[in-house]
Design a protein around this motif. Structure first.
Motif, short mmCIF file in Angstrom:
data_model
loop_
_atom_site.label_atom_id
_atom_site.label_comp_id
_atom_site.label_asym_id
_atom_site.label_seq_id
_atom_site.Cartn_x
_atom_site.Cartn_y
_atom_site.Cartn_z
N ALA A 1 0.80 -1.47 0.05
CA ALA A 1 -0.51 -0.08 0.14
C ALA A 1 0.99 1.32 -0.24
O ALA A 1 0.64 2.40 -0.57
CB ALA A 1 -0.71 0.13 1.34
N LEU A 2 1.80 0.93 0.92
CA LEU A 2 2.67 2.16 0.50
C LEU A 2 3.38 2.94 -0.59
O LEU A 2 3.75 3.69 -0.71
CB LEU A 2 3.98 1.84 1.78
N SER A 3 3.46 1.62 -1.70
CA SER A 3 4.48 2.06 -2.45
C SER A 3 3.56 2.77 -3.51
O SER A 3 4.06 3.62 -4.32
CB SER A 3 4.20 0.45 -3.36
N SER A 4 1.86 2.27 -3.20
CA SER A 4 1.13 3.74 -3.49
C SER A 4 1.37 5.05 -3.78
O SER A 4 0.89 5.91 -4.05
CB SER A 4 -0.58 2.51 -3.35
N PHE B 1 2.34 10.84 -4.21
CA PHE B 1 2.84 11.55 -3.78
C PHE B 1 3.53 12.69 -4.40
O PHE B 1 4.07 13.65 -4.61
CB PHE B 1 3.38 11.61 -2.61
N PHE B 2 5.14 11.45 -4.80
CA PHE B 2 6.10 12.36 -5.61
C PHE B 2 5.83 11.96 -6.96
O PHE B 2 7.05 12.53 -8.03
CB PHE B 2 7.21 11.27 -5.31
N SER B 3 4.91 11.59 -7.32
CA SER B 3 4.41 12.07 -8.83
C SER B 3 3.90 13.35 -9.07
O SER B 3 3.84 14.33 -10.24
CB SER B 3 2.96 11.13 -9.13
N TYR C 1 12.31 19.28 1.04
CA TYR C 1 11.24 18.18 2.31
C TYR C 1 12.41 19.13 4.10
O TYR C 1 13.53 18.81 3.68
CB TYR C 1 10.51 17.27 2.11
N ASP C 2 11.46 18.78 4.81
CA ASP C 2 11.86 18.57 6.09
C ASP C 2 12.59 17.67 6.62
O ASP C 2 12.60 17.65 8.23
CB ASP C 2 11.64 19.44 7.23
N ALA C 3 12.03 16.73 5.95
CA ALA C 3 12.09 15.41 6.94
C ALA C 3 12.66 14.35 5.45
O ALA C 3 12.39 14.59 4.33
CB ALA C 3 11.49 14.40 7.30
N ASN C 4 12.82 12.90 6.46
CA ASN C 4 13.25 12.11 5.15
C ASN C 4 12.13 11.78 4.43
O ASN C 4 10.73 11.75 5.15
CB ASN C 4 14.21 11.25 5.05
N PRO C 5 12.10 10.58 2.59
CA PRO C 5 10.82 10.62 2.82
C PRO C 5 9.58 9.65 3.13
O PRO C 5 8.85 9.57 2.92
CB PRO C 5 10.95 9.65 1.18
N SER C 6 9.96 9.14 4.14
CA SER C 6 9.15 7.50 4.73
C SER C 6 8.73 8.70 5.94
O SER C 6 7.51 8.59 5.99
CB SER C 6 10.48 6.73 5.69
N TRP D 1 12.35 -0.08 -4.92
CA TRP D 1 11.09 0.47 -6.10
C TRP D 1 10.60 1.98 -5.99
O TRP D 1 10.92 2.49 -6.61
CB TRP D 1 10.83 -0.93 -6.55
N ALA D 2 9.28 1.52 -5.09
CA ALA D 2 9.19 2.74 -4.62
C ALA D 2 9.86 3.99 -4.34
O ALA D 2 9.52 5.56 -4.42
CB ALA D 2 7.63 2.55 -3.55
N ASP D 3 10.77 3.90 -2.91
CA ASP D 3 12.30 4.95 -3.04
C ASP D 3 12.62 5.42 -3.94
O ASP D 3 13.62 6.50 -3.89
CB ASP D 3 12.95 3.87 -2.14
N GLY D 4 13.22 4.58 -4.80
CA GLY D 4 14.09 4.81 -6.35
C GLY D 4 12.65 5.66 -6.64
O GLY D 4 13.35 7.00 -8.00
N TYR D 5 11.46 5.18 -7.14
CA TYR D 5 10.21 5.78 -7.76
C TYR D 5 11.03 7.74 -6.87
O TYR D 5 10.46 8.67 -7.83
CB TYR D 5 9.23 5.55 -7.76
#
Length: 440
Positions: free
Chosen positions: A290-293, A298-300, A320-325, A345-349
């Motif tokens: 689900a987090l991949s979605s 968000f990053f789209s 951003y003020d924090a890491n992506p997660s 892969w989601a992180d790579g995106y």
């Protein structure tokens, strides 16, 4: 054209695995965790069928016999990362057949790249003539140093709490941990303890097995991380599936994971709760899917990170003020403290878009190719065991973190330096020739 029994078993197992994930999500997890964004928006049947075909497709070409560590890692990532990403986002997206379908296709391409990487000709690694007595002393010293750091920081306590009570333990751990103790926790729980258990199993040495298990219990008592407890389960599954040097690894692995999912569902339905299903499916499979979605959405529509929070810190502007997660944790779960860890892969995106997914896959393929080359003259089971947890971490962490922090580099170095006895090598070589000549 005839289909071998082993191949047919894999195909049937993957189909049943896909069906079991659907049942677990729809009837157990989503009703209990809809507040946690694991909702069921009732995607059309044809959408589920298309996603199921994408999930099933790699099984048609994947070889169930494993001859290299990278091929074992491929199966772990296929079952734990790829299939959930194909299935679960359909339930949390209002329009499942949208641009995220392209993300799925690119992920499929990445899995193909990873599969082909397991067939690359290996390179001959230069061997250093290092005394194995010295190596073993170094391993003992390194392990004791990590434990000394942990004991200095947290003290020594064995207090095994249930999975429902780990959150207070985690709060205490976060308040006491520092950078050095954090590394000690990760390297012990993902590398050294499992190395001791595996070596003990191969040698029939109960002391080594016990030391590794007690070590994991200690780390779990300190951190409250469920993955530490589950790591022993995963190692046991992998070691069982590696019997006969991986001659039927894919078959056994698919059916073992299927058994765990189905057993958890049946047990929970009979007991009237979702304890086991929550442990084996929600955190390990459904939430990263689900987090991949969420990462994609968000990053789209927001700026990519370009690793400005990581290795390119100070070289590129990070918006951003924090890491992506943590950004996703705040935007989708309303908590600044939540780290929404997602697969590589989601992180790579989030870093470079579709190019990032492919780039990180190529880098992972190169790393595993080098690891396969190192493993050529090493014990196959130990080579796999050293990489199991670092590879599993790719299901819910970035490639950079898995490489630098979660132990991939440590596993490579340890596997390069450590050699098993000649007797163990001869026995393994005999099993390899015996079992891989079979045409089952």
């Amino acid at each position: 054209m005839s289909i071998r029994v082993g191949k047919l078993s894999v195909l049937v197992g993957i189909i049943l695995y896909i069906i079991s994930l659907y049942i677990a999500y729809i009837y157990l997890i989503s009703p209990s965790y809809s507040y946690y964004r694991l909702v069921n928006l009732h995607p059309p049947l044809w959408i589920c069928l298309v996603s199921s075909v994408l999930a099933f497709l790699p099984a048609t070409w994947s070889e169930y016999r494993t001859k290299r560590p990278s091929q074992v890692i491929y199966w772990i990532l296929y079952v734990f990362a790829y299939i959930p990403v194909m299935l679960i986002p359909d339930f949390v997206r209002e329009t499942p057949f949208d641009a995220f379908f392209i993300f799925k296709l690119v992920f499929l391409l990445c899995l193909v790249i990873l599969y082909l990487g397991g067939k690359l000709p290996l390179i001959q690694m230069r061997e250093w003539n290092i005394s194995q007595n010295l190596v073993q002393v170094g391993i003992v010293f390194f392990t004791m140093l990590l434990y000394a750091i942990m004991i200095q920081t947290f003290g020594f306590r064995i207090d095994v709490v249930s999975f429902k009570e780990v959150y207070d333990v985690r709060e205490t751990y976060r308040g006491e941990a520092n950078r050095f103790s954090g590394y000690a926790v990760v390297w012990l729980s993902k590398i050294m303890d499992l190395f001791l258990v595996t070596l003990g199993v191969l040698k029939g040495n109960i002391v080594l097995i016990g030391a590794g298990i007690v070590g994991q219990v200690y780390v779990y008592s300190v951190t409250g991380h469920k993955s530490v407890a589950l790591s022993l389960c995963l190692l046991a599954v992998v070691l069982f599936c590696l019997r006969h040097r991986g001659a039927k690894f894919g078959v056994r692995f698919v059916w073992m994971i299927l058994f765990l999912v189905v057993f958890s569902m049946v047990f929970d339905m009979l007991s009237g709760n979702i304890t086991l299903t929550e442990i084996f499916t929600r955190r390990m499979l459904f939430l990263p899917g689900a987090l991949s979605s969420f990462f994609f959405d968000f990053f789209s529509t927001h700026p990519k990170t370009y690793l400005g929070h990581s290795i390119f810190r100070g070289l590129v502007d990070y918006p951003y003020d924090a890491n992506p997660s943590y950004v996703i944790g705040f935007n989708y779960f309303g908590s600044e403290q939540m780290s929404a860890n997602v697969n590589m892969w989601a992180d790579g995106y989030s870093a470079f878009g579709y190019i990032g997914m492919i780039l990180f896959t190529i880098l992972l393929t190169v790393v595993l190719w080098i690891y396969d080359s190192i493993s050529t003259n090493r014990n196959f089971v130990i080579s796999v065991a050293l990489m199991v947890m670092p590879a599993w971490s790719l299901v819910d962490s970035s490639f950079i973190i898995a490489l630098m922090t979660n132990g991939i580099f440590i596993a490579m170095g340890l596997n390069y330096l450590f050699r098993t006895s000649e007797e163990m090598q001869r026995r393994e070589s005999f099993e390899y020739q015996k079992n891989h000549l079979d045409a089952v």
